[in-house]
Design a protein around this motif. Sequence first.
Motif, short mmCIF file in Angstrom:
data_model
loop_
_atom_site.label_atom_id
_atom_site.label_comp_id
_atom_site.label_asym_id
_atom_site.label_seq_id
_atom_site.Cartn_x
_atom_site.Cartn_y
_atom_site.Cartn_z
N ILE A 121 -82.63 103.64 16.68
CA ILE A 121 -83.22 104.69 15.85
C ILE A 121 -84.57 105.10 16.43
O ILE A 121 -85.48 104.27 16.50
N PRO A 122 -84.73 106.38 16.82
CA PRO A 122 -85.96 106.80 17.48
C PRO A 122 -87.06 107.32 16.55
O PRO A 122 -88.18 107.50 16.99
N GLU A 123 -86.72 107.56 15.28
CA GLU A 123 -87.75 108.13 14.40
C GLU A 123 -87.66 107.59 12.99
O GLU A 123 -86.61 107.16 12.52
N PHE A 124 -88.78 107.62 12.34
CA PHE A 124 -88.96 107.17 10.96
C PHE A 124 -88.74 108.41 10.09
O PHE A 124 -89.59 109.28 10.05
N PRO A 125 -87.61 108.53 9.39
CA PRO A 125 -87.28 109.78 8.71
C PRO A 125 -88.10 110.06 7.44
O PRO A 125 -88.48 109.14 6.72
N ASN A 126 -88.34 111.34 7.18
CA ASN A 126 -89.03 111.76 5.96
C ASN A 126 -88.29 111.31 4.71
O ASN A 126 -88.89 111.02 3.69
N SER A 127 -86.97 111.25 4.79
CA SER A 127 -86.15 110.91 3.63
C SER A 127 -86.40 109.51 3.10
O SER A 127 -86.03 109.20 1.97
N LEU A 163 -71.19 100.18 13.95
CA LEU A 163 -71.30 101.37 13.12
C LEU A 163 -72.25 102.40 13.72
O LEU A 163 -73.33 102.05 14.21
N THR A 164 -71.84 103.65 13.66
CA THR A 164 -72.71 104.75 14.07
C THR A 164 -73.10 105.61 12.87
O THR A 164 -74.00 106.44 12.97
N ASP A 165 -72.45 105.40 11.74
CA ASP A 165 -72.73 106.13 10.49
C ASP A 165 -72.07 105.37 9.35
O ASP A 165 -71.37 104.38 9.57
N LEU A 166 -72.30 105.84 8.14
CA LEU A 166 -71.64 105.29 6.95
C LEU A 166 -70.94 106.41 6.21
O LEU A 166 -71.39 107.57 6.27
N PRO A 167 -69.89 106.11 5.47
CA PRO A 167 -69.23 107.14 4.67
C PRO A 167 -70.17 107.69 3.60
O PRO A 167 -70.93 106.93 2.98
N ALA A 168 -70.13 108.98 3.38
CA ALA A 168 -71.00 109.62 2.38
C ALA A 168 -70.84 109.00 1.00
O ALA A 168 -71.80 108.90 0.24
N ARG A 169 -69.64 108.54 0.68
CA ARG A 169 -69.39 107.96 -0.65
C ARG A 169 -70.20 106.70 -0.91
O ARG A 169 -70.38 106.30 -2.05
N THR A 180 -78.18 105.65 15.37
CA THR A 180 -79.25 106.43 15.99
C THR A 180 -80.10 107.11 14.92
O THR A 180 -81.08 107.77 15.24
N SER A 181 -79.72 106.93 13.67
CA SER A 181 -80.50 107.40 12.52
C SER A 181 -80.05 106.60 11.31
O SER A 181 -78.98 105.98 11.33
N ILE A 182 -80.85 106.62 10.27
CA ILE A 182 -80.44 105.98 9.02
C ILE A 182 -79.45 106.93 8.36
O ILE A 182 -79.76 108.11 8.17
N PRO A 183 -78.26 106.44 8.02
CA PRO A 183 -77.25 107.32 7.41
C PRO A 183 -77.78 108.00 6.14
O PRO A 183 -78.48 107.39 5.34
N ARG A 184 -77.45 109.26 6.00
CA ARG A 184 -77.94 110.09 4.90
C ARG A 184 -77.64 109.48 3.52
O ARG A 184 -78.45 109.58 2.60
N CYS A 185 -76.48 108.85 3.37
CA CYS A 185 -76.10 108.30 2.07
C CYS A 185 -77.07 107.23 1.58
O CYS A 185 -77.20 107.01 0.37
N VAL A 186 -77.79 106.58 2.48
CA VAL A 186 -78.73 105.52 2.11
C VAL A 186 -79.82 106.07 1.19
O VAL A 186 -80.27 105.39 0.26
N PHE A 187 -80.22 107.30 1.41
CA PHE A 187 -81.34 107.87 0.65
C PHE A 187 -80.99 108.19 -0.80
O PHE A 187 -81.86 108.47 -1.61
#
Length: 131
Positions: free
Chosen positions: A52-58, A6-12, A30-37
Motif C-alpha cells: 500500500i503506497p498511500e494513507f487514504p483519506n477514507s 488477497l488483492t481486494d475484498l468483496p463489497a458485501r 495495493t490499497s485498503i479495500p473500500r468496504c473497510v471504511f
Amino acid sequence: LDANELTDLPARMGNMYGLKTLTLSRNLLTSIPRCVFAMAKLKVLHVHYNQIPEFPNSLASLKQLQELNFAVNLLTEVNPIISKLTTLLKLDLQRNDLSELCPEIGSLPLLEDLTLSKNSLSFLPETFQGV
C-alpha cells in the motif's frame, strides 16, 4: 484473512458493521479495500506486509479506530487526515519509506504507542516536543 493472496475484498463485507478487528496482513493489497471504511465499529485494523503506497483519506471514517498497523508497506508520507483518528492508541508505521512525518501525528490526543523504526527519518516535527 491474514497471509493469503488477497488483492481486494468483496463489497458485501462492508455490511459487517459490528466488526471490531480486521487483519488483512501479508496479502497483496495495493490499497485498503473500500468496504473497510463502512465498518463503523472497527477498533483494530492491521494491513502490515502489503504493498500500500498511500494513507487514504477514507481512514477518517473509522471514528472508533484504536489500533492501526501499517508497517511494511510502501508509504512515503503520512496523510494529515490522521489527525481525524482521535481515538487512536497505537500506530505502527515501521519499515516503510518515510523521510518525514506530518506534524498531526504528534497531536493525536490518546496515542500511547508509536512505532517508526526502519524508515528514513532524519528529524521529527516540532509537535513531538514535550510528548
